[in-house]
Design a protein around this motif. Structure first.
Motif, PDB file in Angstrom:
ATOM      1  N   ILE A  10     -77.403 -61.398  57.587  1.00 13.03           N
ATOM      2  CA  ILE A  10     -78.776 -60.899  57.521  1.00 13.03           C
ATOM      3  C   ILE A  10     -79.158 -60.207  58.824  1.00 13.03           C
ATOM      4  CG2 ILE A  10     -79.555 -62.566  55.784  1.00 13.03           C
ATOM      5  CD1 ILE A  10     -80.908 -64.130  58.019  1.00 13.03           C
ATOM      6  N   ASN A  11     -78.570 -60.641  59.943  1.00 16.26           N
ATOM      7  CA  ASN A  11     -78.873 -59.979  61.210  1.00 16.26           C
ATOM      8  C   ASN A  11     -78.357 -58.542  61.200  1.00 16.26           C
ATOM      9  OD1 ASN A  11     -79.884 -60.027  63.929  1.00 16.26           O
ATOM     10  ND2 ASN A  11     -77.746 -60.035  64.598  1.00 16.26           N
ATOM     11  N   ASN A  35     -80.740 -56.471  59.294  1.00 18.26           N
ATOM     12  CA  ASN A  35     -81.960 -56.184  60.042  1.00 18.26           C
ATOM     13  C   ASN A  35     -81.743 -55.076  61.067  1.00 18.26           C
ATOM     14  OD1 ASN A  35     -84.703 -56.733  60.541  1.00 18.26           O
ATOM     15  ND2 ASN A  35     -84.190 -57.976  62.322  1.00 18.26           N
ATOM     16  N   TRP A  42     -91.440 -50.752  63.855  1.00 16.34           N
ATOM     17  CA  TRP A  42     -91.700 -52.060  63.259  1.00 16.34           C
ATOM     18  C   TRP A  42     -91.348 -52.095  61.769  1.00 16.34           C
ATOM     19  CZ3 TRP A  42     -94.727 -55.989  65.955  1.00 16.34           C
ATOM     20  CH2 TRP A  42     -95.139 -55.608  67.234  1.00 16.34           C
ATOM     21  N   TYR A  53     -87.598 -58.510  49.564  1.00 16.26           N
ATOM     22  CA  TYR A  53     -87.017 -59.442  48.583  1.00 16.26           C
ATOM     23  C   TYR A  53     -85.542 -59.754  48.829  1.00 16.26           C
ATOM     24  CZ  TYR A  53     -91.124 -59.424  45.541  1.00 16.26           C
ATOM     25  OH  TYR A  53     -92.373 -59.585  45.028  1.00 16.26           O
ATOM     26  N   THR A  54     -85.026 -59.373  49.999  1.00 16.32           N
ATOM     27  CA  THR A  54     -83.670 -59.820  50.340  1.00 16.32           C
ATOM     28  C   THR A  54     -83.807 -61.138  51.107  1.00 16.32           C
ATOM     29  OG1 THR A  54     -83.609 -58.760  52.501  1.00 16.32           O
ATOM     30  CG2 THR A  54     -82.947 -57.413  50.616  1.00 16.32           C
ATOM     31  N   PRO A  55     -82.676 -61.784  51.462  1.00 17.07           N
ATOM     32  CA  PRO A  55     -82.777 -63.058  52.186  1.00 17.07           C
ATOM     33  C   PRO A  55     -83.251 -62.927  53.640  1.00 17.07           C
ATOM     34  CG  PRO A  55     -80.645 -62.845  51.086  1.00 17.07           C
ATOM     35  CD  PRO A  55     -81.295 -61.513  51.037  1.00 17.07           C
ATOM     36  N   LEU A  56     -83.590 -61.723  54.102  1.00 20.32           N
ATOM     37  CA  LEU A  56     -84.124 -61.579  55.447  1.00 20.32           C
ATOM     38  C   LEU A  56     -85.412 -62.397  55.569  1.00 20.32           C
ATOM     39  CD1 LEU A  56     -83.618 -59.773  58.060  1.00 20.32           C
ATOM     40  CD2 LEU A  56     -85.501 -58.379  57.204  1.00 20.32           C
ATOM     41  N   PRO A  57     -85.649 -63.061  56.741  1.00 21.37           N
ATOM     42  CA  PRO A  57     -86.881 -63.862  56.872  1.00 21.37           C
ATOM     43  C   PRO A  57     -88.123 -63.080  56.435  1.00 21.37           C
ATOM     44  CG  PRO A  57     -85.495 -64.209  58.786  1.00 21.37           C
ATOM     45  CD  PRO A  57     -84.794 -63.199  57.925  1.00 21.37           C
ATOM     46  N   TRP A  63     -91.227 -63.147  57.234  1.00 24.55           N
ATOM     47  CA  TRP A  63     -92.212 -62.620  58.185  1.00 24.55           C
ATOM     48  C   TRP A  63     -91.814 -61.244  58.703  1.00 24.55           C
ATOM     49  CZ3 TRP A  63     -91.133 -61.424  63.270  1.00 24.55           C
ATOM     50  CH2 TRP A  63     -89.983 -61.969  63.841  1.00 24.55           C
ATOM     51  N   ILE A  64     -90.503 -60.997  58.826  1.00 29.69           N
ATOM     52  CA  ILE A  64     -90.080 -59.672  59.293  1.00 29.69           C
ATOM     53  C   ILE A  64     -90.390 -58.631  58.220  1.00 29.69           C
ATOM     54  CG2 ILE A  64     -88.131 -58.294  60.115  1.00 29.69           C
ATOM     55  CD1 ILE A  64     -86.801 -60.787  61.138  1.00 29.69           C
ATOM     56  N   LEU A  86     -94.264 -58.053  58.198  1.00 31.22           N
ATOM     57  CA  LEU A  86     -94.670 -57.258  59.355  1.00 31.22           C
ATOM     58  C   LEU A  86     -94.318 -55.783  59.119  1.00 31.22           C
ATOM     59  CD1 LEU A  86     -95.993 -58.131  61.963  1.00 31.22           C
ATOM     60  CD2 LEU A  86     -93.736 -58.337  63.012  1.00 31.22           C
TER      61      LEU A  86
END
Lengths: 465, 311
Positions: free
Chosen positions: A192-193, A196, A249, A257-261, A263-264, A267
């Protein structure tokens, strides 16, 4: 004066190179659009959709896009600093290196050397080449600006500086990888990183290759070619700072809707909505500039390129944030809506402004007039119609696709198999190919016009000599 | 004062860099330093050499241009593809291969959905299974061999564990073998969830209510041709999947009761699944999200009618 003419030849070299790579990229675009509805157009191993699509995107983003940016920025910078380039020979070397790099990039992608990062597919040796290209460019641009002979920096220079800085950071950070041989590397980011980082890059590559540089051209060439002063300097200050602040940003709206946190994602969605304001700051500035004399739309053939271009930019920057919203994303994400969106930006906004800028520059370099306004008008209407056919068909089929994927029967089972949802795209994909061909014909008119203007200019300067 | 910056290019460059880096730091750099961006599911296994070789080919051929690898937590999406993607599934993915466009279906849960034989046939000629598919053919991957030493180098760079035997076993393997090994590993760290049919659970019939019904048999034939014939053959005598007209189920002689038959079609099979004391090898996809209860019973009626004819 001699310095200028040497630098002008470099500018012209970049313009012609970018048009060459543009033709290659557009032809491949038409080819892959046919592959979408007729798989027999895949010729393995080098010419399958999976390999050609990245040649299309890279060829146009880096070949046409960067080539145009390099050439046009050199031109604008010289004019706004009232001096020739600080390192003229370096700029000429830049031109040669650029063409070598793009050629190698295309070949490496056809050979399957692919990092699988969208718009950062090139493998590490070419990444180093791209960074060198960019550093050469940055040294010349920033050096020339520092040694300028005009106290104030005009808005276009702000956008140029921001683009130079942002692209350097984006490209280097996203491409960090561990080589595993000359043609293969593994990203230093995982899971996931890595998603991002990639979409922070991917979205801002759009921001600082397809937005801020094009705005730099818009702010320079609109007043120049119409003779109308920019409507509001203050508005452009607000638009500039809020745009370059907010853009960074928003990358995660590609990962809704992906497994990314969460809040990101949230934002990113919020800042995407915010971006409407600075984007429309430039749109409004453009409209009000021409509002001083709308008859320019009739009397000056370039005005309509700028006004339609900025209109598509305005539509693009409302559509984009809308897509970021979860409720919209869940329907249209992963469908053909998205290529429809992207191509309104690239075909409607970027190439409109780039073409108009080139129409302005080439006659200026040769101290002549454009070869044919009628050919330019034909070019304008063809690319406009081609782009509209492309975008509108993709929006329709995108919504249809999203809806079919979601459709359920009364007993709760899925209504359509995947293939059933696929085949309903075919008619629209065929129409898209037609739109692309019309657009390409428009570009042929454009290139013909540019080449004939150069020919006219050359014979003119020969007769003077 | 505010106007000064527009005549000081160095200062302007520094200020604009700072402005650009704020959002970058908050949404990208800082999260990267926290463990929430590096989760790992407990039963997630690292790539084997063969799987990694396959993943390299997946990247080389640009499969991610048309296939996503992430199931969103949306109702119909989970129905179509399976359990939604978890953050901890991608720990070894360098980089991630989620993609951004579904010209073809999502592949996040493709591992184990079909048997290897299905994939060989599909890669060789996608239109032999889906006549209207637009996927390129990849039969040429069968003619290219994996270079074991290259794979070893890649495993070393990624710091993944492997045995000499695994590297040795790569000798003679084709690119197609590797790609399929990778495909079969995707998304397998998360267990497949059975298809829960509300209508079924509430009123589960032990016997086929449509048995012998001529209209159901006719309808079942159409469904069979669309969904089942691809693997079990037009005559149901078996192809990629086993024959359905003999009297062997899961490698054991003897009929399968109606309700178990229903469950196999509804939920598919996976390796080690036990049905009526028989152990499955897996490879049949679930059809419960596409076929309603009556449709499944109709297919069973049709298959049983073929068996009758055969007697």
């Amino acid at each position: 004066m001699n310095d200028y003419s040497y630098d002008n030849q470099t500018v012209k070299g970049f313009i012609l190179s970018s048009l060459f790579w543009g033709v290659v990229g557009i032809l491949i675009g038409i080819w892959i659009s046919i592959q979408m509805w007729n798989p027999s157009w895949n010729i393995p191993p080098y010419f399958t959709f999976g390999r050609l699509r990245v040649v299309h995107t890279n060829g146009l983003a880096f070949g046409l896009g960067l080539g145009a940016i390099f050439g046009i920025f050199y031109y604008i910078t010289m004019r706004l600093t009232k001096r020739p380039l600080l390192f003229p020979r370096l700029a000429r070397f830049h031109l040669y290196l650029f063409n070598v790099a793009i050629a190698l990039a295309a070949l490496s992608l056809l050979a399957g050397m692919n990092q699988s990062l969208e718009y950062a597919e090139l493998e590490w040796p070419l990444d180093i080449g791209v960074v060198i290209l960019w550093v050469i460019f940055a040294i010349n641009i920033l050096g020339t600006i520092i040694k300028r002979r005009e106290e104030q920096m005009y808005i276009s220079l702000w956008f140029i500086i921001a683009s130079v800085v942002a692209v350097a950071v984006l490209y280097i950070v996203n491409n960090l990888s561990v080589p595993a041989g000359l043609f293969k590397s593994y990203s230093i980011y995982a899971g996931i990183n890595s998603a991002n980082v990639q979409w922070w890059y991917g979205h801002n590559a759009v921001g600082f290759v397809f937005t801020t540089p094009i705005l730099a051209m818009f702010y320079y060439f609109l007043p120049k070619s119409t003779g109308l002063p920019l409507y509001s300097h203050r508005l452009s200050i607000i638009a500039f700072w809020s745009l370059v602040f907010a853009y960074l940003w928003t990358g995660a709206h590609h990962l809704v809707y992906t497994p990314l946190p969460d809040w990101i994602q949230t934002l990113a969605i919020v800042f995407s909505m915010f971006l409407i304001a600075p984007s429309w700051g430039s749109v409004v500035n453009g409209y009000y500039t021409v509002a001083a004399d709308w008859s320019k739309m009739r009397t000056n053939y370039l005005t309509k390129f700028f006004i339609f271009g900025i209109t598509f930019y305005g539509l693009q920057t409302v559509q984009g944030p809308t897509q970021a919203l979860r409720v919209v994303s869940q329907l249209i994400h992963y469908t053909d809506w998205v290529p429809g969106h992207v191509h309104m930006g690239t075909m409607g906004w970027v190439t409109m402004i780039v073409a108009a800028s080139m129409y302005y520059i080439i006659p200026k370099i040769y101290n002549t007039e454009i070869y044919s306004v009628r050919v330019a008008n034909t070019h304008f209407y063809l690319v406009l119609i081609g782009q509209l056919i492309y975008s509108v068909t993709m929006w329709i089929t995108g919504i249809q696709q999203g809806a079919l994927w979601k459709a359920v029967n009364p007993d709760g089972t899925l209504k359509y198999t995947f293939v059933e949802t696929l085949v309903r795209n075919y008619p629209f994909w065929k129409l898209r190919t037609i739109g692309g061909i019309i657009f390409a014909i428009g570009m042929v008119f454009f290139i013909y016009n540019i080449l004939m203007t150069i020919r006219k200019g050359k014979s003119l300067s020969a007769s003077v000599a | 004062m505010a106007g000064n910056i527009y005549s000081k290019p160095v200062l302007f460059t520094i200020v604009s860099a700072i402005v650009i880096l704020i959002g970058t730091a908050v949404t990208m750099f800082i999260p990267m330093l926290t463990p929430q961006m590096h989760p790992r599911l407990e039963n997630l296994k690292p790539f084997t050499p063969l799987q990694l070789a396959g993943r390299d080919i997946y990247q080389r051929e640009g499969c991610n241009n048309c296939h996503t690898q992430t199931v969103r937590p949306l109702k119909t999406e989970v129905m179509r593809y399976g359990e939604y993607s978890k953050a901890g599934e991608f720990y070894y993915d360098r980089p991630f291969l989620w993609g951004s466009k579904r010209t073809g279906p999502d592949l996040a849960r493709i591992g184990g959905k079909y048997p290897d034989a299905w994939h060989y046939r599909h890669f060789e000629d996608p239109r032999s299974l889906f006549p209207q598919s637009n996927m390129p053919s990849y039969g040429w991957l069968k003619e290219r061999l994996i270079d074991p030493e290259e794979v070893r180098r890649h495993m070393d760079v990624l710091n993944l564990p492997y045995t000499e035997e695994e590297i040795e076993n790569l000798r003679g393997k084709t690119e197609m073998d590797a790609l399929i090994a990778y495909i079969q590993s995707i998304g397998t760290a998360v267990k497949r969830r059975p298809v829960v049919k509300k209508a079924v659970v509430r009123e589960v019939e032990l016997k086929n209510p449509l048995a012998g019904d001529p209209r159901a048999i006719a309808r079942g034939r159409d469904i069979f041709m669309e969904h089942c014939a691809m693997c079990h053959g037009d005559d149901a005598k078996g192809d990629i999947g086993p024959s359905l007209v003999d009297d062997v189920f899961f490698y054991v002689e003897g009929d399968l009761p109606d309700d178990d038959y229903f469950e196999v079609i509804n939920n598919g099979t996976f390796e080690g699944m036990v049905e009526e004391g028989r152990t499955a090898k897996g490879g049949m996809p679930p059809f419960g999200e596409e076929l309603g209860k009556d449709e499944i019973w109709s297919v069973i009626s049709y298959i049983r009618s073929l068996k009758e004819e055969g007697r």
